[in-house]
Motif scaffolding. Structure first.
Motif, mmCIF file in Angstrom:
data_model
loop_
_atom_site.group_PDB
_atom_site.id
_atom_site.type_symbol
_atom_site.label_atom_id
_atom_site.label_comp_id
_atom_site.label_asym_id
_atom_site.label_seq_id
_atom_site.Cartn_x
_atom_site.Cartn_y
_atom_site.Cartn_z
ATOM 1 N N LYS A 1 2.665 -18.233 -3.136
ATOM 2 C CA LYS A 1 1.883 -17.722 -2.003
ATOM 3 C C LYS A 1 2.358 -18.309 -0.669
ATOM 4 O O LYS A 1 2.585 -17.583 0.297
ATOM 5 C CB LYS A 1 0.383 -18.031 -2.205
ATOM 6 C CG LYS A 1 -0.179 -17.503 -3.520
ATOM 7 C CD LYS A 1 -1.662 -17.741 -3.641
ATOM 8 C CE LYS A 1 -2.093 -19.191 -3.673
ATOM 9 N NZ LYS A 1 -1.582 -19.949 -4.863
ATOM 10 N N THR A 2 2.517 -19.637 -0.644
ATOM 11 C CA THR A 2 2.959 -20.285 0.592
ATOM 12 C C THR A 2 4.400 -19.900 0.920
ATOM 13 O O THR A 2 4.731 -19.666 2.086
ATOM 14 C CB THR A 2 2.785 -21.816 0.483
ATOM 15 O OG1 THR A 2 1.389 -22.090 0.352
ATOM 16 C CG2 THR A 2 3.322 -22.537 1.708
ATOM 17 N N THR A 3 5.223 -19.776 -0.112
ATOM 18 C CA THR A 3 6.615 -19.342 0.119
ATOM 19 C C THR A 3 6.632 -17.961 0.778
ATOM 20 O O THR A 3 7.399 -17.717 1.710
ATOM 21 C CB THR A 3 7.402 -19.321 -1.207
ATOM 22 O OG1 THR A 3 7.272 -20.594 -1.837
ATOM 23 C CG2 THR A 3 8.875 -19.037 -0.976
ATOM 24 N N CYS B 1 -3.002 -16.684 7.357
ATOM 25 C CA CYS B 1 -3.996 -17.684 6.964
ATOM 26 C C CYS B 1 -3.682 -18.132 5.537
ATOM 27 O O CYS B 1 -3.871 -17.371 4.585
ATOM 28 C CB CYS B 1 -5.399 -17.091 7.010
ATOM 29 S SG CYS B 1 -5.893 -16.513 8.635
ATOM 30 N N ASP B 2 -3.167 -19.342 5.384
ATOM 31 C CA ASP B 2 -2.785 -19.844 4.062
ATOM 32 C C ASP B 2 -3.894 -20.736 3.504
ATOM 33 O O ASP B 2 -3.992 -21.896 3.855
ATOM 34 C CB ASP B 2 -1.453 -20.600 4.158
ATOM 35 C CG ASP B 2 -0.867 -20.914 2.779
ATOM 36 O OD1 ASP B 2 -1.514 -20.575 1.761
ATOM 37 O OD2 ASP B 2 0.230 -21.503 2.724
ATOM 38 N N GLU B 3 -4.720 -20.167 2.680
ATOM 39 C CA GLU B 3 -5.882 -20.841 2.079
ATOM 40 C C GLU B 3 -6.776 -21.514 3.127
ATOM 41 O O GLU B 3 -7.070 -22.702 3.018
ATOM 42 C CB GLU B 3 -5.408 -21.866 1.038
ATOM 43 C CG GLU B 3 -4.454 -21.241 0.025
ATOM 44 C CD GLU B 3 -4.613 -21.809 -1.365
ATOM 45 O OE1 GLU B 3 -5.748 -22.193 -1.719
ATOM 46 O OE2 GLU B 3 -3.611 -21.855 -2.103
ATOM 47 N N PRO B 4 -7.230 -20.755 4.115
ATOM 48 C CA PRO B 4 -7.971 -21.361 5.240
ATOM 49 C C PRO B 4 -9.342 -21.911 4.861
ATOM 50 O O PRO B 4 -9.916 -22.672 5.625
ATOM 51 C CB PRO B 4 -8.108 -20.209 6.243
ATOM 52 C CG PRO B 4 -8.092 -18.982 5.397
ATOM 53 C CD PRO B 4 -7.139 -19.286 4.278
HETATM 54 MG MG LIG Z 1 0.196 -22.732 -1.152
#
Ligand SMILES: [Mg+2]
Ligand SMILES: Nc1ncnc2c1ncn2[C@@H]1O[C@H](COP(=O)(O)OP(=O)(O)O)[C@@H](O)[C@H]1O
Length: 288
Positions: A42-44, A154-157
């Motif tokens: 996901k972050t990638t 928004c990465d896991e906000p």
């Molecule tokens: Mg992540």
């Protein structure tokens, strides 16, 4: 109008694929929910879309806009806010980067946005450590939207916030989106927040896109065996199920999930990892 177009994209670290053969198109103004377990890429994907990371294979085409029109909100607001800066200056900083120098304009815009994200105006002269987690995340969001971004990632906000605060932050993001209709990538492992916010949802598993389409379809009518398990495990309170303990078996299939798939059949051995279309708004990679 397309804002993002990803074609046959892979990201490799050594021999390991953090993302593999990703195809994805995002329309302007859409909210895309990205759902997957920890380590699924996901972050990638966020890094690829923002240009921080470059694809090893394939391509990313993204609409051209000013650097400050791409903004982020991260999981941990403490580490994303400069501890030595006052809140007002943290929030105004993206405007300075975009060339605004007039102190009165910076102050006025920062104060307006402080009010808009539901923070008390007195916090403007405070420092991050004087704020609660929820307040810090509101500051991070204020800072992200002050430039009126075209794309907000928004990465896991809400992952580091407790439930009631999470709900407030989700409402805030939804209100801000309603007003400006920017494109948003919203990463979460919380299905209810994706259901609440995202128009479309994509499911990642070990760097592979397993299923994607309208959020309503994906969550109410999951078709991929992995999505079914993911959704039932997230909704389940049974801790064993939550950990997704699925027995590994030997697999002869090209499908990345076949080694643990509960619906694995003989015919999966010939499965070629092709995209299957259920309808215009619902796709998956499962040939069964
Ligand atoms: Mg992540
Ligand atoms: N810079 C890197 N070098 C090597 N492996 C990495 C790097 N960044 C991420 N990974 C690996 O890629 C996989 C996906 O990571 P990530 O995108 O952060 O997943 P998620 O955000 O879904 O938890 C993980 O297995 C992670 O360990």
């Amino acid at each position: 109008m397309k804002i993002i177009s990803i074609k046959d994209l892979s990201v490799k670290y050594g021999n390991f694929y953090a993302l593999k053969d990703i195809n994805l198109e995002v329309e302007e103004g859409e909210i895309i929910g990205v759902l997957g377990q920890s380590g699924s890429g996901k972050t990638t994907l966020c890094k690829i879309i923002s240009g921080i990371e470059k694809p090893t294979e394939g391509s990313l085409t993204i609409k051209k806009f000013e650097k400050t029109k791409l903004q982020f909100v991260f999981q941990d607001p403490s580490s994303s806010l400069n501890p030595r800066m006052r809140i007002r200056d943290i929030i105004a900083e993206p405007l300075i980067i975009s060339g605004e120098k007039r102190t009165e304009v910076l102050e006025e815009k920062a104060e307006n946005i402080i009010k808009k994200v539901g923070l008390p105006i007195e916090i403007k002269t405070k420092y991050p450590h004087q704020l609660s987690g929820g307040q810090k995340q509101r500051v991070a969001i204020a800072r992200a939207v002050i430039t009126e971004p075209e794309l907000l990632i928004c990465d896991e906000p809400i992952s580091s916030l407790d439930i009631s605060v999470s709900a407030q932050i989700l409402n805030l993001l939804k209100d801000l989106w309603e007003e400006k209709k920017f494109t948003m990538i919203f990463v979460s492992h919380d299905i209810s927040s994706i259901y609440y916010l995202a128009h479309k949802t994509i499911i990642l598993y070990r760097g592979n896109l397993m299923e994607w389409g309208d959020t309503e379809e994906i969550i109410k009518k999951p078709a991929h065996p992995y999505t079914k398990i993911l959704i039932s495990s997230i909704l389940s309170t049974d801790s064993e199920k939550k950990n997704l303990k699925i027995k590994e078996r030997e697999s002869y299939s090209k499908c990345v999930f076949s080694g643990v798939c509960p619906e694995y059949e003989k015919l999966c051995e010939d499965y070629l990892n092709e995209t299957v279309k259920i309808n215009e708004n619902h796709f998956l990679k499962c040939g069964r």
